[in-house]
Design an enzyme around this catalytic site. Structure first.
Site, PDB file in Angstrom:
ATOM      1  CD  GLU A  63      -2.058  26.523 -22.392  1.00 61.59           C
ATOM      2  OE1 GLU A  63      -3.284  26.398 -22.305  1.00 61.59           O
ATOM      3  OE2 GLU A  63      -1.287  25.551 -22.601  1.00 61.59           O
ATOM      4  CE  LYS A 162      -5.929  24.419 -24.015  1.00 61.02           C
ATOM      5  NZ  LYS A 162      -5.036  24.248 -22.844  1.00 61.02           N
ATOM      6  CB  CYS A 194      -1.849  23.537 -24.914  1.00 58.20           C
ATOM      7  SG  CYS A 194      -0.927  22.397 -23.835  1.00 58.20           S
TER       8      CYS A 194
END
Length: 261
Positions: A63, A162, A194
């Site tokens: 990321e 995300k 994440c």
């Protein structure tokens, strides 16, 4: 790695020490933004080539690997591209102008194609919206933290926005969590990013209801003691869920980002 369709396959993750832009309160030019992203992609290119030469079928990069994380909505905008739905059947390497100015997507697609490997990269997506709509941001664009996957022909096969943002004022939260999967000859893959791993959707749902073999997990993970250091938490999640987790983390020791191992 054990998977459903084959006994095993080789995969790669790359721990990247990202080259960060200079701090600024005013947006840089699109050209300067592209120059910085290309410096980071130059490094990723060497890793992709090395992975392919060693027999890896897929590589995951972290990321924020192309431009870092310290942005406002305004200062990140020059780094963003319009990333289409994979259903459009697009190989950016062969048709780079089909969706406007997309040099980063074209280069990533060519890296996958020229090395005959699946490549996951994380970049920013911009989606125009009607400013008269109450949810549309003032600049007329939704901005998303986005993962893309290109297959060994360079075709865009997956896009994930995300959902659970972590101190990311530059990006918007999608309307709902996206459940993104794609199939290969060596397994079924799911994607999230994440902070998503700490929540039921999309992380657990992908495994429980969509029966993926392997999760692709780009992250910019800061180790936090005692329970949220990268290796222990990611390993425990993978073991608990009974899937492979291909975690690619940033290397930035000053921020307790110590990679994948």
């Amino acid at each position: 790695m054990k998977v459903g369709t084959q006994d095993s396959f080789m995969a790669a993750v790359y721990e990247h020490a990202v080259i960060l832009p200079n701090r600024t309160k005013t947006p840089v030019s699109q050209e300067d933004a592209l120059n910085l992203m290309n410096k980071n992609i130059d490094i990723l290119e060497r890793a992709i080539k090395q992975a392919a030469e060693q027999g890896a079928r897929i590589i995951v990069t972290p990321e924020d690997a192309l431009y870092g994380w310290e942005f406002t909505r305004e200062t990140v905008f020059p780094y963003l591209e319009d990333i289409p739905d994979p259903q459009v059947n697009w190989i950016p390497c062969q048709d780079s102008h089909r969706f406007g100015h997309t040099p980063v997507q074209a280069r990533l697609s060519c890296l996958a194609k020229n090395n005959s490997i699946y490549v996951l990269a994380n970049l920013g997506d911009k989606k125009p919206c009607n400013s008269r709509h109450s949810a549309c941001p003032p600049n007329g664009y939704f901005q998303y933290n986005t993962n893309v996957v290109y297959n060994p022909e360079g075709k865009l096969v997956a896009r994930y926005h995300k959902y659970h943002l972590y101190s990311e004022p530059q990006f918007d939260v999608p309307e709902k969590p996206e459940l993104v999967t794609f199939n290969t000859t060596f397994g079924r893959f799911g994607i999230f990013t994440c902070f998503d791993i700490l929540f039921y959707d999309p992380a657990v749902t992908l495994v429980k209801d969509f029966h993926v073999d392997t999760i692709l997990f780009p992250t910019a993970w800061m180790n936090v003691l005692p329970l949220l250091t990268a290796i222990e938490f990611h390993s425990a999640w993978a073991m608990g869920m009974g899937v492979n987790l291909l975690a690619a983390n940033i290397h930035r020791v000053s921020l307790n980002m110590t990679g994948n191992s």
